[in-house]
Design a protein around this motif. Sequence first.
Motif, PDB file in Angstrom:
ATOM      1  N   VAL A 108      63.285   3.469  87.320  1.00  0.00           N
ATOM      2  CA  VAL A 108      64.512   2.984  86.664  1.00  0.00           C
ATOM      3  C   VAL A 108      65.719   3.204  87.575  1.00  0.00           C
ATOM      4  O   VAL A 108      66.556   2.313  87.744  1.00  0.00           O
TER       5      VAL A 108
ATOM      6  N   ASN B 233      55.182  12.993  85.534  1.00  0.00           N
ATOM      7  CA  ASN B 233      54.946  11.566  85.320  1.00  0.00           C
ATOM      8  C   ASN B 233      56.209  10.874  84.799  1.00  0.00           C
ATOM      9  O   ASN B 233      56.561   9.781  85.232  1.00  0.00           O
ATOM     10  N   ILE B 234      56.900  11.538  83.890  1.00  0.00           N
ATOM     11  CA  ILE B 234      58.144  10.973  83.356  1.00  0.00           C
ATOM     12  C   ILE B 234      59.195  10.884  84.463  1.00  0.00           C
ATOM     13  O   ILE B 234      59.918   9.887  84.573  1.00  0.00           O
TER      14      ILE B 234
ATOM     15  N   GLU C 206      63.265  13.997  77.976  1.00  0.00           N
ATOM     16  CA  GLU C 206      61.827  14.121  77.724  1.00  0.00           C
ATOM     17  C   GLU C 206      61.147  14.949  78.814  1.00  0.00           C
ATOM     18  O   GLU C 206      60.325  15.819  78.526  1.00  0.00           O
TER      19      GLU C 206
ATOM     20  N   ARG D  29      55.856  10.344  93.520  1.00  0.00           N
ATOM     21  CA  ARG D  29      54.573  11.070  93.535  1.00  0.00           C
ATOM     22  C   ARG D  29      54.373  11.780  94.869  1.00  0.00           C
ATOM     23  O   ARG D  29      53.848  12.898  94.924  1.00  0.00           O
TER      24      ARG D  29
ATOM     25  N   ASN E 237      69.805   5.357  79.677  1.00  0.00           N
ATOM     26  CA  ASN E 237      68.350   5.203  79.619  1.00  0.00           C
ATOM     27  C   ASN E 237      67.691   6.302  80.446  1.00  0.00           C
ATOM     28  O   ASN E 237      66.738   6.961  79.997  1.00  0.00           O
TER      29      ASN E 237
ATOM     30  N   TRP F  45      48.455  13.499  90.326  1.00  0.00           N
ATOM     31  CA  TRP F  45      47.756  12.711  89.300  1.00  0.00           C
ATOM     32  C   TRP F  45      46.828  13.555  88.442  1.00  0.00           C
ATOM     33  O   TRP F  45      46.429  13.131  87.361  1.00  0.00           O
ATOM     34  N   TRP F  46      46.417  14.697  88.950  1.00  0.00           N
ATOM     35  CA  TRP F  46      45.287  15.394  88.317  1.00  0.00           C
ATOM     36  C   TRP F  46      45.578  16.844  87.975  1.00  0.00           C
ATOM     37  O   TRP F  46      44.667  17.661  87.874  1.00  0.00           O
ATOM     38  N   LEU F  47      46.822  17.146  87.768  1.00  0.00           N
ATOM     39  CA  LEU F  47      47.246  18.535  87.555  1.00  0.00           C
ATOM     40  C   LEU F  47      46.426  19.269  86.487  1.00  0.00           C
ATOM     41  O   LEU F  47      46.228  18.750  85.389  1.00  0.00           O
TER      42      LEU F  47
ATOM     43  N   ASN G 189      58.503   7.904  86.562  1.00  0.00           N
ATOM     44  CA  ASN G 189      58.954   6.692  85.871  1.00  0.00           C
ATOM     45  C   ASN G 189      60.478   6.578  85.907  1.00  0.00           C
ATOM     46  O   ASN G 189      61.027   5.479  86.019  1.00  0.00           O
TER      47      ASN G 189
ATOM     48  N   TYR H  84      65.007   9.748  79.751  1.00  0.00           N
ATOM     49  CA  TYR H  84      63.864  10.226  80.546  1.00  0.00           C
ATOM     50  C   TYR H  84      64.035  11.713  80.886  1.00  0.00           C
ATOM     51  O   TYR H  84      63.090  12.489  80.823  1.00  0.00           O
TER      52      TYR H  84
ATOM     53  N   PHE I 108      57.896   4.735  92.116  1.00  0.00           N
ATOM     54  CA  PHE I 108      56.935   5.607  91.440  1.00  0.00           C
ATOM     55  C   PHE I 108      56.085   6.364  92.474  1.00  0.00           C
ATOM     56  O   PHE I 108      55.944   7.583  92.418  1.00  0.00           O
TER      57      PHE I 108
ATOM     58  N   CYS J  67      43.439   7.121  94.242  1.00  0.00           N
ATOM     59  CA  CYS J  67      44.155   8.398  94.124  1.00  0.00           C
ATOM     60  C   CYS J  67      43.183   9.567  93.993  1.00  0.00           C
ATOM     61  O   CYS J  67      43.481  10.558  93.324  1.00  0.00           O
TER      62      CYS J  67
ATOM     63  N   ALA K 115      52.345  18.192  84.252  1.00  0.00           N
ATOM     64  CA  ALA K 115      51.849  16.853  84.593  1.00  0.00           C
ATOM     65  C   ALA K 115      52.679  15.784  83.887  1.00  0.00           C
ATOM     66  O   ALA K 115      53.051  14.768  84.488  1.00  0.00           O
ATOM     67  N   ALA K 116      52.966  16.012  82.615  1.00  0.00           N
ATOM     68  CA  ALA K 116      53.749  15.027  81.860  1.00  0.00           C
ATOM     69  C   ALA K 116      55.184  14.971  82.359  1.00  0.00           C
ATOM     70  O   ALA K 116      55.748  13.892  82.523  1.00  0.00           O
TER      71      ALA K 116
END
Lengths: 207, 85
Positions: A179, A171-172, A156, A191, A149, A50-52, A175, A153, A187, A70, A167-168
């Motif tokens: 799906v 997170n993707i 990206e 993590r 779909n 969560w905090w990279l 997510n 992801y 999720f 968290c 981090a991004a």
Amino acid sequence: MPVALKFLAAGRVSPFGGRRWPEPFGDAPGHWVRPAGGEVYACRVIDLPWWLEAELWEVELEDPVATLECQLLAPAGRLMRRIQAWDEAAVLEYGAACALRARDFAVNVLREEGRTTEAETLAEPGELDGVARLARSLGADAVRRRGANLAAYVAESAARAAQGAGAAAANIAANAAVVARRHPAAFGVEREWQARWIARRTGLAQN
Amino acid sequence: MSAARPEDIACREVVELLTDFLEGALDRKTRTRVEQHLVLCPGCTEYLRQFRLTIATTRRLAKTDLPDRVKEDLLDAFRHWRQGA
């Protein structure tokens, strides 16, 4: 006193507050940081994704330590030692690992949908640029199909990972897991996988 | 992509919350959500940096730093902006 982990921006700087944390000197810990509001935040291994940030430190916390959703909360903390294995290369590897996990989700779903040619094509590239390029083309009909779909992801996540935005990318990927598995709990499961990856890469105990 | 977790917040919300964030006026849950967004979003992180820089710069200004002419122009601009709002 409990020892936890803390991500800081380059130069031991708090990413949100802008405070520069005092550096440990040799084997001696840094000076205590005791903010006016009495709130120092730190992580367990499970909280790390969560905090990279650029630097990962072991931090000693003053009791009482509260466990939040968290992160950990303590009235004061001080730096013990930097986790040297968490560096720029590790951030890049982490982002790539997360993006390739997302790619695996997409490949599996494409196979389930009977789109084996697209699945095998997407499974091929070993480098992020290739994954992103292929996933982008497959993701064009994302509105109609779950596999496509997911490919969006992947595109990206791989693009962000290639830019060093671990981090991004992660997170993707988390997510994407939602799906792929059609369940919001996926999720958190993803993590946890990401936290284990960081722990393995940096030699931290996984608890 | 549309499967962000329900508790995720958008950049626009973060921008609206930033003043309260900097003043420490957000409740812990909202602040955590803002911080989690900042970890992921270089655009909002840069916005926050500029916001902090603006605050620090204006704190250093003394009244005498502003020539009367500029002061009048600014007040005039604000008056017209309020009338146009």
